[in-house]
Design a protein around this motif. Sequence first.
Motif, short mmCIF file in Angstrom:
data_model
loop_
_atom_site.label_atom_id
_atom_site.label_comp_id
_atom_site.label_asym_id
_atom_site.label_seq_id
_atom_site.Cartn_x
_atom_site.Cartn_y
_atom_site.Cartn_z
N ARG A 193 0.70 -1.47 -0.28
CA ARG A 193 0.24 0.65 -0.02
C ARG A 193 0.60 0.99 0.51
N SER A 194 2.36 1.16 -0.07
CA SER A 194 3.34 2.42 -0.43
C SER A 194 4.33 1.40 -1.02
N GLU A 195 5.41 2.35 -1.32
CA GLU A 195 6.33 2.65 -1.57
C GLU A 195 7.27 0.85 -0.79
N TRP A 241 5.37 2.86 -6.27
CA TRP A 241 4.58 3.22 -5.80
C TRP A 241 4.39 4.82 -6.47
#
Length: 296
Positions: A193-195, A241
């Motif tokens: 849900r992120s880098e 991301w």
Amino acid sequence: ESGKNNLPKVVLTTPNSLCEVYLHGAHITSFKTNNKKVEHLFVSEKSIFQDLKAIRGGIPLIWPQFGPGSIQTHGFARNIDWEISRVFVNDKSQSVEIEFTLHSSEYSQKIWGVTNEFKTTYTVTLHADHLDLGFDVRNVGQIPIEFQLAFHTYYSISDIENVHVLGLKNRDYIDKLDNMKIVKEQRRELTVRSEVDSVYLNVVPEQNYQPLQLVDLGRKQTVTLTYDYQNIPDVVVWNPWIEKSKKMDDFQDDEYKQMICIEVGVINKPIKLTTNQLFQTKHSIIPSPMPAKEPS
Ligand code: TA6
């Protein structure tokens, strides 16, 4: 045949599957199953197909360095042309195999910084329902050579929110986004849900071993990654991301949603080869329809 930007490529097919490999970097850019209808690899729309530049997507071969190398990040194998050394159709196993060879040259010695003499072969075997990769390096020189290797595979997914990775729980990883801190993975299902840029160390089978799998709830499909864990025990999970995607000129801003890299290789403890020693390893990519319900 000639591919993007007229770069030469080969297309392997069986009745059910297809695989496309550019001689540039011996770079696989397509692997399809299900009657050639389901594409398992992601290639960026903005990928630049030119010499000395890696194709953005597919399966970049990261060799002989992983990460910032002597002159080129992630080594030179993906940036230069390999030659086709053998093609073999196996009617019995309904598979087709192609072997690429890369010989040491003044170019590689310049990049590698020392006069290494090597013979590297990369074998791609397309089966009806899976893909086998074999990578061999023979030190044909008089001095020891040392290298890292990674199959830097970009998987095509329905959406980053629909996927998770199994098989990394309780494994230590280097978090490249947090000062290379070593962290123990607590999650059975690794979501993004992120880098993320994590190098999982020594992912070898233990009791009640959960294979390394990419589960895509949108595609209702699981891809199992098998590999020679004695020689290539490390596993990288990467997604650029939003911010990193914007900084990549050969990647569209929103393409981070359509891909995830799960890269099997040997990164943490580079391989050392003495004169005439041979290194051999292999990695398979095995897609299958997801079981009706997740195994408990
Ligand atoms: O495998 C993850 C990684 O090392 C990331 O840090 C990022 O650099 C990615 O590889 C892509 O590297 P590239 O040189 O292909 O742009």
